[in-house]
Motif scaffolding. Structure first.
Motif, short mmCIF file in Angstrom:
data_model
loop_
_atom_site.label_atom_id
_atom_site.label_comp_id
_atom_site.label_asym_id
_atom_site.label_seq_id
_atom_site.Cartn_x
_atom_site.Cartn_y
_atom_site.Cartn_z
N ASN A 132 -55.73 63.01 28.41
CA ASN A 132 -57.03 62.86 28.61
C ASN A 132 -57.77 63.04 27.12
O ASN A 132 -57.37 64.24 26.44
CB ASN A 132 -57.90 63.66 29.47
N LYS A 140 -47.48 66.36 37.64
CA LYS A 140 -48.17 66.27 36.24
C LYS A 140 -48.74 64.76 36.41
O LYS A 140 -48.15 64.04 36.99
CB LYS A 140 -47.32 66.41 35.01
N LYS A 141 -49.68 64.62 35.60
CA LYS A 141 -50.20 63.20 35.28
C LYS A 141 -49.20 62.31 34.75
O LYS A 141 -48.98 61.31 34.92
CB LYS A 141 -51.44 63.41 34.40
N HIS A 184 -52.63 68.58 34.82
CA HIS A 184 -53.41 67.32 35.70
C HIS A 184 -54.43 66.68 34.70
O HIS A 184 -55.10 65.73 35.09
CB HIS A 184 -54.21 68.01 36.59
N GLY A 198 -52.08 55.67 40.05
CA GLY A 198 -52.68 57.18 39.71
C GLY A 198 -53.22 57.72 40.96
O GLY A 198 -53.21 58.76 41.31
N TRP A 200 -50.60 58.57 43.76
CA TRP A 200 -50.00 59.68 43.05
C TRP A 200 -50.57 60.89 43.55
O TRP A 200 -49.83 61.79 43.87
CB TRP A 200 -49.86 59.48 41.38
N TRP A 201 -51.99 61.17 43.27
CA TRP A 201 -52.74 62.22 43.59
C TRP A 201 -52.72 62.63 44.94
O TRP A 201 -53.16 63.49 45.52
CB TRP A 201 -53.83 62.49 42.74
N LYS A 254 -44.44 58.07 34.02
CA LYS A 254 -45.88 58.00 34.63
C LYS A 254 -45.81 57.47 35.71
O LYS A 254 -45.12 56.37 35.73
CB LYS A 254 -46.83 57.86 33.56
#
Length: 287
Positions: free
Chosen positions: A131, A58-59, A127, A46, A49-50, A42
């Motif tokens: 969660n 992927k997340k 994505h 974040g 990353w996006w 990971k």
């Protein structure tokens, strides 16, 4: 973590400085990883990353072998991402092995509130993987005690959020990360009786003392953003499924997507579309 007895998975941090001239991960670097495949990968940042999307992004990843690891590292940095990649030992078990812990620490670094939730379901689409989708409040004083010592030892101030997973290999709860913020599923805390907005307003606006000085959530409460049909199909433990239905019937459940005083037709329609879409998402991505 080691000082305060907070277990965590074997971890290896890959940095951009480790890449060779061809933008690839050198074999001598990857040979230092001391845990087997499959492993978790990971990004440490974040947001960045996006901002640098690439095909298949992927997340978080469950990396099956060395070839996939090399490919994901190569694709990540070729996209323009420059921060670290975190590699961790994969703790076995489905979503029901997960826990989430949220805390509030005052301006002096004293922990005032802790709320531990038992995660029954997580999202699995690329994505949204990881969660939370369904949580029941479930206290564990031993687990929370070590984290309280950790936070106060760091003199941390504000909200903190931890993802945790039970590791049946050694009977411990492994802490994956330390988020210096509230979590996406934070309303599980409010529904458990501890409104996090009130904590910060009482301290920084009204300067009120904390009464009691320290509290942990003990009462069962349910938080979920998926239809009950998804819970019935994908939560494997029948006792946990029964507990979800019981709490819902007792009026102890909450879905923050639908709140009193928050009705706008287009919003309401969009929330129902999102909620019902979970049937398709779980059918497609849940393994």
């Amino acid at each position: 973590c080691e000082k305060h007895g907070v277990p965590y998975p074997h971890t290896f941090t890959f940095t951009a400085q480790m890449l060779n001239a061809q933008g690839e991960a050198p074999a001598e670097v990857l040979d230092q990883i001391d845990f087997p495949f499959p492993m978790i990968l990971k990004p440490s940042d974040g947001i960045m990353w996006w901002q640098h999307e690439f095909e298949g992004q992927k997340k978080a990843y469950e990396i099956a072998d060395r070839a996939e690891l090399e490919q994901v590292i190569r694709d990540s940095y070729a996209s323009g991402y420059t921060d670290d990649l975190i590699l961790q030992d994969r703790v076995p078990g489905n979503d029901e092995y997960m826990r989430v812990l949220t805390s509030y620490s005052d301006r002096n670094g004293k922990v005032r509130m802790m709320c531990l939730g038992h995660v029954l379901l997580e999202e699995h689409q690329p994505h949204g993987v990881g969660n939370h989708a369904c949580i029941i409040t479930e206290p564990n004083d031993e687990l929370m005690g070590g984290v309280r010592k950790l936070l106060e030892g760091l003199h941390f101030v504000g909200y903190s959020n931890f993802d945790v997973k039970y590791d049946e290999r050694d009977g411990s709860f492994k802490f994956f990360d330390f988020n210096t913020r509230q979590g996406r599923s934070n309303y599980y805390v409010t529904n458990s009786g501890f409104n996090v907005a009130k904590y910060v307003v009482d301290e920084y606006v009204f300067n009120r003392p904390f009464e009691p000085e320290f509290v942990t959530a003990q009462d069962e409460a349910l938080w979920m953003v998926v239809p009950m049909g998804v819970v019935d199909k994908y939560v494997k433990d029948p006792e946990l499924r029964a507990k979800v239905h019981r709490l819902d019937k007792e009026g102890k459940g909450a879905d923050p997507s639908f709140m009193k005083g928050d009705f706008v037709f287009n919003h309401w329609l969009r929330m129902w579309h999102t909620k019902l879409r979970h049937f398709k998402l779980f059918k497609t991505y849940y393994k």
